[in-house]
Write a protein that holds these residues in place. Structure first.
Motif, mmCIF file in Angstrom:
data_model
loop_
_atom_site.group_PDB
_atom_site.id
_atom_site.type_symbol
_atom_site.label_atom_id
_atom_site.label_comp_id
_atom_site.label_asym_id
_atom_site.label_seq_id
_atom_site.Cartn_x
_atom_site.Cartn_y
_atom_site.Cartn_z
ATOM 1 N N PRO A 143 -2.985 4.281 -5.113
ATOM 2 C CA PRO A 143 -1.704 4.979 -5.051
ATOM 3 C C PRO A 143 -1.478 5.732 -3.739
ATOM 4 N N VAL A 144 -2.564 6.189 -3.086
ATOM 5 C CA VAL A 144 -2.401 6.876 -1.797
ATOM 6 C C VAL A 144 -2.085 5.882 -0.695
ATOM 7 N N VAL A 145 -2.798 4.762 -0.650
ATOM 8 C CA VAL A 145 -2.530 3.723 0.359
ATOM 9 C C VAL A 145 -1.094 3.211 0.231
ATOM 10 N N ALA A 146 -0.587 3.146 -0.994
ATOM 11 C CA ALA A 146 0.773 2.642 -1.223
ATOM 12 C C ALA A 146 1.832 3.514 -0.556
ATOM 13 N N LEU A 147 1.498 4.747 -0.198
ATOM 14 C CA LEU A 147 2.459 5.656 0.431
ATOM 15 C C LEU A 147 2.490 5.521 1.952
ATOM 16 N N SER A 148 1.592 4.739 2.519
ATOM 17 C CA SER A 148 1.489 4.652 3.978
ATOM 18 C C SER A 148 2.683 3.908 4.581
ATOM 19 N N CYS A 149 3.104 4.373 5.766
ATOM 20 C CA CYS A 149 4.159 3.678 6.501
ATOM 21 C C CYS A 149 3.580 2.929 7.698
ATOM 22 N N SER A 150 2.245 2.844 7.774
ATOM 23 C CA SER A 150 1.589 2.041 8.806
ATOM 24 C C SER A 150 0.872 0.879 8.137
ATOM 25 N N SER A 151 0.272 0.006 8.911
ATOM 26 C CA SER A 151 -0.405 -1.164 8.355
ATOM 27 C C SER A 151 -1.593 -0.743 7.494
ATOM 28 N N THR A 152 -1.655 -1.275 6.291
ATOM 29 C CA THR A 152 -2.738 -0.938 5.359
ATOM 30 C C THR A 152 -3.774 -2.064 5.270
ATOM 31 N N TYR A 153 -3.699 -3.014 6.173
ATOM 32 C CA TYR A 153 -4.564 -4.202 6.109
ATOM 33 C C TYR A 153 -6.051 -3.822 6.152
ATOM 34 N N VAL A 154 -6.424 -2.959 7.098
ATOM 35 C CA VAL A 154 -7.841 -2.584 7.260
ATOM 36 C C VAL A 154 -8.336 -1.846 6.023
#
Length: 315
Positions: free
Chosen positions: A183-194
Motif C-alpha cells: 500500500p505504501v509503494v502504491a502511493l509513489s509518483c516515481s518508478s516503483t520497478y526496483v
C-alpha cells in the motif's frame, strides 16, 4: 484529506477500517482482548521455559524466540490500530510509517526463517535421534538464532530503504490499517520497478528458500515416522513435531490468505482489510495455545508456574 504536493509527503493517513465506522467499537473491544491474551499467553510460555530447568534445551530456546516474535509482531501494529479505531485523527508521520514498516517486515521475515530452523531441529530429532545432541548443540542453536534475526532485519532494511527512497507526491492515504510495502509503494509518483523487483527477487529467494527447508524437513520426518513399526513409536515421534507442524500450517495458511487470495468483488475493501487484520492478530494468540495443549512438558511447566504463583499469593 489527501495531500497533493509537487515536492514530498511528510505524513501518511492510515484509512484502515474508516469505511466501516459502525463496527469500530466492537472491534476495539475484540482486539484489546485478543492482544491481551496474546501478551499473556506468550508471556506465560516464556516464564515457564525460563523457570523450568528441564525445558532449557535447544528446542525450547527456539520456542522462546517464537513467543518473543508473537509478542513483538502484533505490538508493531495493534497499539496504533487501537488508537485509530477510537480517534478521528489517523495520521502517522513519515518516519513513524517507515519504522512501523521496517519492524513489521523484519519480525515477519524472522518468523519465516525461525520456522525453517525449527523444522530442521525436528528433522534432526526424529531422523537422527542418537546424534541430535551432537548436531544441535547450544552453540549451534545460538548461531542459528542469530542468523534468523540478522537475516530478517537485513532483509527488511533492504525493502524499507527501497520503499522510502521513492518519491511520494500523490495521495498520502495508505489503504491499510498499518504501513506495509504494497500500500505504501502504491502511493509513489516515481518508478516503483526496483522496489517491486526487490520484493519479488529478494523476498522470493528468502521466502521460498525458508519454505522449501520447512517442506523438505517434514517430507523426511513423515517418511521416517512411517517406517516406524510400532503404533506407539509413531505416536511418540509425531507428538514431538505436531505442535510445530500446526504452527507452520497456521502461519503459511494465513499468510497466503492475506496476501495471495484474490480480492472478492462481493465485499468492500474495508471488509477485506478486516479479514486480513483478523488473521494477522489471531495467529500470534493461537501459537502459545497450540504449544500448551499439544506439548506435555510445556503443560507440566505451566502447571508448576501457576501453582507457585497461587502459593505465593496465599502466602
Amino acid at each position: 484529506m489527501a495531500v497533493y504536493n509537487l515536492t514530498t509527503v511528510t505524513q501518511f493517513i492510515l484509512i484502515g477500517l474508516s469505511d466501516l465506522p459502525e463496527v469500530r467499537y466492537p472491534l476495539f473491544v475484540a482486539f484489546v482482548m485478543i492482544y491481551q491474551i496474546t501478551l499473556l499467553g506468550n508471556g506465560v510460555i516464556l516464564l515457564a521455559i525460563l523457570t523450568e530447568r528441564k525445558l532449557q534445551t535447544p528446542m525450547y530456546y527456539l520456542l522462546t524466540n517464537l513467543s518473543l516474535l508473537d509478542i513483538f509482531c502484533p505490538s508493531a501494529t495493534v497499539p496504533k490500530m487501537l488508537k485509530n479505531l477510537l480517534a478521528e485523527d489517523h495520521r502517522i508521520s513519515y518516519v513513524g510509517c517507515a519504522l512501523q514498516l521496517y519492524f513489521l517486515v523484519a519480525l515477519a521475515g524472522t518468523e519465516v526463517f525461525l520456522l525453517a530452523v525449527m523444522a530442521y531441529d525436528r528433522y534432526v530429532a526424529i531422523c537422527f535421534p542418537l546424534r541430535y545432541s551432537l548436531i544441535i548443540t547450544k552453540v549451534r542453536c545460538v548461531q542459528l538464532l542469530f542468523g534468523t534475526w540478522a537475516a530478517g532485519f537485513l532483509n527488511s532494511f533492504v525493502h524499507t530503504m527501497s520503499t522510502f527512497s521513492l518519491s511520494f507526491c500523490k495521495s498520502n492515504r495508505v489503504n491499510q490499517y498499518y504501513c506495509d510495502i504494497p500500500p505504501v509503494v502504491a502511493l509513489s509518483c516515481s518508478s516503483t520497478y526496483v522496489a517491486e523487483m526487490l520484493v519479488l527477487v529478494v523476498g522470493g529467494i528468502f521466502g521460498v528458500g525458508a519454505f522449501l527447508i520447512t517442506l523438505i524437513s517434514y517430507i523426511y520426518i513423515v517418511s521416517t515416522i512411517l517406517k516406524i513399526r510400532s503404533a506407539e513409536g509413531k505416536r511418540k515421534a509425531f507428538s514431538t513435531c505436531a505442535s510445530h507442524l500446526l504452527v507452520v500450517f497456521l502461519f503459511y495458511g494465513t499468510t497466503i490468505f492475506t496476501y495471495i487470495r484474490p480480492t472478492s468483488s462481493q465485499h468492500s475493501p474495508g471488509r477485506d482489510r478486516l479479514i486480513s487484520m483478523l488473521y494477522a492478530v489471531v495467529t500470534p494468540m493461537l501459537n502459545p495455545i497450540i504449544y500448551s495443549l499439544r506439548n506435555t512438558e510445556v503443560k507440566g511447566a505451566l502447571r508448576k508456574v501457576l501453582h507457585l504463583r497461587i502459593c505465593s499469593q496465599k502466602g
